[in-house]
Design a protein around this motif. Sequence first.
Motif, PDB file in Angstrom:
ATOM      1  N   UNK A   1      -5.546  -3.630  -6.464  1.00 40.63           N
ATOM      2  CA  UNK A   1      -6.774  -3.709  -5.678  1.00 40.63           C
ATOM      3  C   UNK A   1      -7.379  -2.337  -5.499  1.00 40.63           C
ATOM      4  N   UNK A   2      -8.384  -2.221  -4.632  1.00 37.61           N
ATOM      5  CA  UNK A   2      -9.008  -0.923  -4.384  1.00 37.61           C
ATOM      6  C   UNK A   2      -8.101  -0.006  -3.565  1.00 37.61           C
ATOM      7  N   UNK A   3      -8.587   1.191  -3.342  1.00 42.94           N
ATOM      8  CA  UNK A   3      -7.768   2.260  -2.776  1.00 42.94           C
ATOM      9  C   UNK A   3      -6.932   1.846  -1.581  1.00 42.94           C
ATOM     10  N   UNK A   4      -7.569   1.309  -0.552  1.00 43.76           N
ATOM     11  CA  UNK A   4      -6.824   1.113   0.688  1.00 43.76           C
ATOM     12  C   UNK A   4      -5.927  -0.118   0.690  1.00 43.76           C
ATOM     13  N   UNK A   5      -6.125  -1.038  -0.230  1.00 43.64           N
ATOM     14  CA  UNK A   5      -5.137  -2.107  -0.397  1.00 43.64           C
ATOM     15  C   UNK A   5      -3.829  -1.492  -0.883  1.00 43.64           C
ATOM     16  N   UNK A   6      -3.915  -0.639  -1.899  1.00 43.98           N
ATOM     17  CA  UNK A   6      -2.712  -0.044  -2.472  1.00 43.98           C
ATOM     18  C   UNK A   6      -2.101   0.970  -1.501  1.00 43.98           C
ATOM     19  N   UNK A   7      -2.935   1.768  -0.899  1.00 48.14           N
ATOM     20  CA  UNK A   7      -2.459   2.760   0.076  1.00 48.14           C
ATOM     21  C   UNK A   7      -1.745   2.076   1.248  1.00 48.14           C
ATOM     22  N   UNK A   8      -2.339   1.013   1.770  1.00 45.94           N
ATOM     23  CA  UNK A   8      -1.720   0.300   2.889  1.00 45.94           C
ATOM     24  C   UNK A   8      -0.373  -0.294   2.490  1.00 45.94           C
ATOM     25  N   UNK A   9      -0.305  -0.810   1.272  1.00 46.87           N
ATOM     26  CA  UNK A   9       0.950  -1.384   0.786  1.00 46.87           C
ATOM     27  C   UNK A   9       2.031  -0.312   0.656  1.00 46.87           C
ATOM     28  N   UNK A  10       1.652   0.881   0.206  1.00 47.01           N
ATOM     29  CA  UNK A  10       2.614   1.979   0.100  1.00 47.01           C
ATOM     30  C   UNK A  10       3.130   2.378   1.474  1.00 47.01           C
ATOM     31  N   UNK A  11       2.240   2.533   2.435  1.00 45.60           N
ATOM     32  CA  UNK A  11       2.643   2.932   3.778  1.00 45.60           C
ATOM     33  C   UNK A  11       3.522   1.874   4.441  1.00 45.60           C
ATOM     34  N   UNK A  12       3.289   0.607   4.093  1.00 46.61           N
ATOM     35  CA  UNK A  12       4.073  -0.483   4.669  1.00 46.61           C
ATOM     36  C   UNK A  12       5.402  -0.708   3.962  1.00 46.61           C
ATOM     37  N   UNK A  13       5.634  -0.029   2.844  1.00 47.58           N
ATOM     38  CA  UNK A  13       6.870  -0.206   2.102  1.00 47.58           C
ATOM     39  C   UNK A  13       6.851  -1.359   1.128  1.00 47.58           C
ATOM     40  N   UNK A  14       5.685  -1.996   0.950  1.00 48.30           N
ATOM     41  CA  UNK A  14       5.568  -3.085  -0.012  1.00 48.30           C
ATOM     42  C   UNK A  14       5.383  -2.568  -1.430  1.00 48.30           C
ATOM     43  N   UNK A  15       4.999  -1.308  -1.565  1.00 45.91           N
ATOM     44  CA  UNK A  15       4.872  -0.610  -2.845  1.00 45.91           C
ATOM     45  C   UNK A  15       5.671   0.673  -2.725  1.00 45.91           C
ATOM     46  N   UNK A  16       6.313   1.094  -3.825  1.00 41.03           N
ATOM     47  CA  UNK A  16       7.147   2.299  -3.799  1.00 41.03           C
ATOM     48  C   UNK A  16       6.460   3.530  -4.385  1.00 41.03           C
ATOM     49  N   UNK A  17       5.586   3.335  -5.359  1.00 43.87           N
ATOM     50  CA  UNK A  17       4.921   4.481  -5.987  1.00 43.87           C
ATOM     51  C   UNK A  17       3.645   3.995  -6.665  1.00 43.87           C
ATOM     52  N   UNK A  18       2.601   4.831  -6.626  1.00 43.21           N
ATOM     53  CA  UNK A  18       1.376   4.520  -7.365  1.00 43.21           C
ATOM     54  C   UNK A  18       0.608   5.818  -7.596  1.00 43.21           C
ATOM     55  N   UNK A  19      -0.308   5.848  -8.564  1.00 40.93           N
ATOM     56  CA  UNK A  19      -1.111   7.043  -8.812  1.00 40.93           C
ATOM     57  C   UNK A  19      -2.312   7.098  -7.873  1.00 40.93           C
ATOM     58  N   UNK A  20      -2.486   8.253  -7.218  1.00 40.02           N
ATOM     59  CA  UNK A  20      -3.586   8.452  -6.270  1.00 40.02           C
ATOM     60  C   UNK A  20      -4.277   9.775  -6.558  1.00 40.02           C
TER      61      UNK A  20
END
Length: 309
Positions: A68-87
């Motif tokens: 998804x867009x920036x803050x979908x992925x960012x929010x998932x990372x902060x919540x621990x639902x995602x472990x790593x992504x390019x930003x």
Amino acid sequence: MGKGSRRPSRRGVLAGLATLPALRSSGAHAAALVVASKNDTEGALCGAMIALALEHLGLAVTRKLGLGPTLIVRSALLAGAVDVYPEYTGNGAFFTGTETDPAWKVPQAAFDKIRTRDAERGLAWLDRAPANNTWLVAVNGRLARDENIRTMEDFAGAVRRGLIRLAASTEFVESPAALPSFEAAYDFYLPRGRIVSLPGGDTAVTARAAAQGISGVNAGMVYGTDGALSALDLVVMSDPRGAQIVYEVAPVVRAAVLERHPGIRAALRPIFTGLDAAALRGLNAQVTVEGEVAEAVARRYLSERGLLG
């Protein structure tokens, strides 16, 4: 390459938070590291490179590319639902509410600032790519050669001589961070009657208009690593006065994951430090212009450079 998702919005935050329970509950591979990306070409390419490198380390990976867009992925990372992504480093300006800080317009300062601030949130920024994917202006190649237009200083002079007709998104024209920032830094004003303003932000359209002279256009809004740039006769203006926020891509990983798997840093370092603007433009073009699949392009690129063994 669609970068409309680059800059966060409040609506994106709310949408992102709404998706998190679904992300958590989809974990049939709970032990696997979740590698995500935004829903744009470059995100998919860089996310695929991360996933392939982690698999080469022997780690199990679950892909959530194009999440998804920036803050979908960012929010998932902060919540621990995602472990790593390019930003992108420049998005730190919006994550921290410090958009007016001049540090965001200096590559090393921008990286240091978001790395320090995100460490407080349990996130680690790894080595970044030396390619600035910010808003830029590209000029028709023939005009640029004939008039020696290569920098935004040259562009300002061409505007004053009445040579420029620009295709750009409405956001680029109106946002204080975009065209007005260039105008202030280089002391020029492009009459709005000499701008073809488009409602969307598709740089493939603006770049092609500039290259082909559509509607008299000879300059177009672009992003620094757009794939179309490698396929069109355009000259991208450099920004020596740093009018724009710097957007250099880097892997962002949860610090707890990096602590468990410290080899991730060394595995990703040669990948991202080798991605200069020319490399990213070429890779993006293979997807957006030639129609290849992002993961196949990423795998071939890494294999050819001996980064997968």
